[in-house]
Structure formats: C-alpha cells, structure tokens
Scaffold this motif. Structure first.
Motif, PDB file in Angstrom:
ATOM      1  N   ASP A  63       0.819  -1.270  -0.044  1.00  0.00           N
ATOM      2  CA  ASP A  63      -0.013   0.078  -0.011  1.00  0.00           C
ATOM      3  C   ASP A  63       0.789   1.338  -0.177  1.00  0.00           C
ATOM      4  O   ASP A  63       2.013   1.170   0.583  1.00  0.00           O
ATOM      5  CB  ASP A  63      -0.915   0.003   1.194  1.00  0.00           C
ATOM      6  N   ARG A  64       0.422   2.334  -0.397  1.00  0.00           N
ATOM      7  CA  ARG A  64       1.049   3.449  -0.687  1.00  0.00           C
ATOM      8  C   ARG A  64       0.102   4.708  -0.151  1.00  0.00           C
ATOM      9  O   ARG A  64      -1.149   4.487  -0.101  1.00  0.00           O
ATOM     10  CB  ARG A  64       1.423   3.882  -1.976  1.00  0.00           C
ATOM     11  N   MET A  65       0.730   5.647   0.220  1.00  0.00           N
ATOM     12  CA  MET A  65       0.142   6.987   0.665  1.00  0.00           C
ATOM     13  C   MET A  65       0.660   8.246   0.217  1.00  0.00           C
ATOM     14  O   MET A  65       1.945   8.274   0.058  1.00  0.00           O
ATOM     15  CB  MET A  65      -0.051   7.222   2.297  1.00  0.00           C
ATOM     16  N   VAL A  66      -0.092   9.367  -0.356  1.00  0.00           N
ATOM     17  CA  VAL A  66       0.698  10.399  -0.866  1.00  0.00           C
ATOM     18  C   VAL A  66       0.727  11.372   0.245  1.00  0.00           C
ATOM     19  O   VAL A  66       0.037  11.694   0.989  1.00  0.00           O
ATOM     20  CB  VAL A  66      -0.230  11.126  -1.838  1.00  0.00           C
ATOM     21  N   VAL A  67       2.128  11.779   0.633  1.00  0.00           N
ATOM     22  CA  VAL A  67       2.383  12.602   1.673  1.00  0.00           C
ATOM     23  C   VAL A  67       2.754  13.968   0.936  1.00  0.00           C
ATOM     24  O   VAL A  67       3.765  14.077   0.235  1.00  0.00           O
ATOM     25  CB  VAL A  67       3.523  12.213   2.425  1.00  0.00           C
ATOM     26  N   HIS A  68       2.053  15.097   1.092  1.00  0.00           N
ATOM     27  CA  HIS A  68       2.282  16.332   0.806  1.00  0.00           C
ATOM     28  C   HIS A  68       3.158  17.288   1.588  1.00  0.00           C
ATOM     29  O   HIS A  68       3.023  17.017   3.073  1.00  0.00           O
ATOM     30  CB  HIS A  68       0.939  17.248   0.612  1.00  0.00           C
ATOM     31  N   LEU A 118       0.580  17.666  11.290  1.00  0.00           N
ATOM     32  CA  LEU A 118       0.170  16.406  10.388  1.00  0.00           C
ATOM     33  C   LEU A 118      -1.480  16.658  10.247  1.00  0.00           C
ATOM     34  O   LEU A 118      -2.154  16.344  11.204  1.00  0.00           O
ATOM     35  CB  LEU A 118       0.632  15.164  10.550  1.00  0.00           C
ATOM     36  N   GLN A 119      -1.751  16.749   8.938  1.00  0.00           N
ATOM     37  CA  GLN A 119      -3.407  16.430   8.778  1.00  0.00           C
ATOM     38  C   GLN A 119      -3.387  15.512   7.699  1.00  0.00           C
ATOM     39  O   GLN A 119      -2.821  15.346   6.611  1.00  0.00           O
ATOM     40  CB  GLN A 119      -3.900  17.891   8.151  1.00  0.00           C
ATOM     41  N   PRO A 120      -4.628  15.029   7.615  1.00  0.00           N
ATOM     42  CA  PRO A 120      -5.583  14.649   8.761  1.00  0.00           C
ATOM     43  C   PRO A 120      -5.092  14.434  10.032  1.00  0.00           C
ATOM     44  O   PRO A 120      -4.262  13.570  10.037  1.00  0.00           O
ATOM     45  CB  PRO A 120      -6.812  14.022   8.440  1.00  0.00           C
ATOM     46  N   GLY A 121      -5.681  14.983  11.331  1.00  0.00           N
ATOM     47  CA  GLY A 121      -5.122  14.620  12.464  1.00  0.00           C
ATOM     48  C   GLY A 121      -5.082  13.267  13.060  1.00  0.00           C
ATOM     49  O   GLY A 121      -4.123  12.883  13.638  1.00  0.00           O
ATOM     50  N   LEU A 122      -6.101  12.511  12.215  1.00  0.00           N
ATOM     51  CA  LEU A 122      -6.226  10.753  12.727  1.00  0.00           C
ATOM     52  C   LEU A 122      -4.870  10.277  12.161  1.00  0.00           C
ATOM     53  O   LEU A 122      -4.300   9.218  12.598  1.00  0.00           O
ATOM     54  CB  LEU A 122      -7.372  10.342  12.115  1.00  0.00           C
ATOM     55  N   THR A 123      -3.908  10.739  11.173  1.00  0.00           N
ATOM     56  CA  THR A 123      -2.934  10.126  10.635  1.00  0.00           C
ATOM     57  C   THR A 123      -1.560  10.386  11.676  1.00  0.00           C
ATOM     58  O   THR A 123      -0.691   9.450  11.457  1.00  0.00           O
ATOM     59  CB  THR A 123      -2.464  10.717   9.117  1.00  0.00           C
ATOM     60  N   GLY A 124      -1.379  11.046  12.782  1.00  0.00           N
ATOM     61  CA  GLY A 124      -0.531  11.388  13.329  1.00  0.00           C
ATOM     62  C   GLY A 124       0.117  10.329  14.273  1.00  0.00           C
ATOM     63  O   GLY A 124       1.194  10.029  14.378  1.00  0.00           O
ATOM     64  N   GLU A 169      -4.159  10.254   1.273  1.00  0.00           N
ATOM     65  CA  GLU A 169      -3.398  11.276   1.404  1.00  0.00           C
ATOM     66  C   GLU A 169      -2.880  11.817   2.786  1.00  0.00           C
ATOM     67  O   GLU A 169      -4.120  12.004   3.467  1.00  0.00           O
ATOM     68  CB  GLU A 169      -3.715  12.552   0.589  1.00  0.00           C
ATOM     69  N   MET A 170      -2.037  12.532   3.173  1.00  0.00           N
ATOM     70  CA  MET A 170      -1.867  13.478   4.494  1.00  0.00           C
ATOM     71  C   MET A 170      -0.958  14.537   4.032  1.00  0.00           C
ATOM     72  O   MET A 170      -0.128  14.418   2.929  1.00  0.00           O
ATOM     73  CB  MET A 170      -1.166  12.536   5.385  1.00  0.00           C
ATOM     74  N   THR A 171      -0.658  15.436   4.753  1.00  0.00           N
ATOM     75  CA  THR A 171       0.003  16.740   4.633  1.00  0.00           C
ATOM     76  C   THR A 171       0.647  16.912   6.058  1.00  0.00           C
ATOM     77  O   THR A 171       0.294  17.085   6.966  1.00  0.00           O
ATOM     78  CB  THR A 171      -0.915  17.917   4.477  1.00  0.00           C
TER      79      THR A 171
END
Length: 197
Positions: A63-68, A118-124, A169-171
């Motif tokens: 699995d992958r996730m885009v990190v901005h 980090l947003q969304p906060g749940l990803t922290g 995605e996460m930022t």
C-alpha cells in the motif's frame, strides 16, 4: 444550639484554607496541563502530532500513501523555506527521506525554529519521524542556504484502522518562526505560505 465565636472562626478559617488549597491546586493543574497534553500528543499521535521513533523494522506493505509537504514562514523572519518536492508517494512501512531548503533572504543573521503538524489529525498516530530539524534552532547568515532532512515512515497499520483505512493522502506542514531562547516567537499575523519556484 448556639455556636460560639471561636467555633465560627475555626469554621471560617477551615473554609478559607480549603478554598485557598483549591485555588493553588487548580493553578498548578493549569500550568501542568500544557506539558502533559504535549506528552500525550507525542505518545499517541493525537491531533496530528507525528510519533518519534527509530527506522522502520517491520516489512513494508504494498500500500502507498501520498504525503504532501507544506512550508510556511511566520511574518518577521526573512527566510525562504521549501521542500525538495511538493509531495511523494510513500510505500507504507518503508523509510523515506525528504530534504527541505531554507535561505536567509535578509541582510542580517537571523535565528528560526520550526514547528510542525500533520493533517488529517487521525494520521498522526501512524506517521513516525526518525529524524527531523523541527524544534532545533537554526541560525543563518545573510544569503546563507541550508538543507535539512526529514526521515520518516508511515506505519502500515494505518490501513487496518477503520478511521484511517480509506485515506490516501496526508499533509506534513512546517512553519518557521523567529526564535528567542529556543522558543518560537509566534507573530499575531498568519504565516506566509511559501512554494517552490
């Protein structure tokens, strides 16, 4: 039944001492709340606070996730701040390294310190920073440029959590503030957003 003057004074004194103890206790709790909340966020990843840890040791996921990457500089700090890339596609469980470039565009030496979110906060709770320049004072001479790495990985467990499994995605957002005695000096105005040219 009559209450003597001495008994009234004793009750009044006891009530006053109880109230004073309550005020002192509440004041101490108020001062302790900020560091305790900070420790809680760092330990759990609550409210978008990335975890700190060592390099990923488990197997990477497919699995992958885009990190901005979002960079900001508070007013009053004459710095240009940008990531080497605006985003990456991170393989879950694999260690990633991204560099951030900071340039002092002013005419005098200046010192800054970066904070993050980090947003969304749940990803922290699933974003683990292995190495980061945040919360370290940096002093740059006029025109000086420095590159700082951020080494991190995203825990594969993010896909097993019902609250985060559908996120793609996460930022990771950084803001540089002017620093004094190791503490960011937050300006009243909103941070100035900087982007790569």
């Amino acid at each position: 039944m009559t209450v003597s003057r001495t008994q009234r004074q004793t009750k009044t004194r006891t009530t006053a001492l109880a109230c004073l103890g309550l005020v002192v206790g509440m004041t101490a709790l108020a001062f302790a709340f900020v560091p305790l909340y900070d420790l809680f966020c760092k330990a759990t990843g609550y409210d978008g606070t990335p975890l700190r840890g060592t390099a990923a040791s488990g197997p990477a996921s497919q699995d992958r996730m885009v990190v901005h990457f979002d960079t900001n500089v508070a007013p009053g700090l004459p710095w240009r701040f940008q990531p080497e890339t605006p985003q990456i596609e991170a393989q879950l469980g694999a260690t990633q390294t991204v560099f951030f470039r900071v340039t002092n565009t002013g005419t005098a030496p200046s010192t800054g310190i970066a904070t993050f979110n980090l947003q969304p906060g749940l990803t922290g709770g699933y974003f683990v920073k292995v190495q980061c320049f945040c919360f370290n004072e940096q002093t740059l001479q006029p025109g000086e440029t420095m590159d700082f790495p951020v080494v991190f990985y995203v825990e594969p467990g993010i896909k097993a959590d019902s609250n985060t499994r559908d996120l793609t995605e996460m930022t990771l957002s950084y803001t540089y503030f002017a620093s004094k005695n190791g503490q960011p000096q937050a300006a009243l105005a909103a941070p100035t957003r900087t982007r790569p040219n």
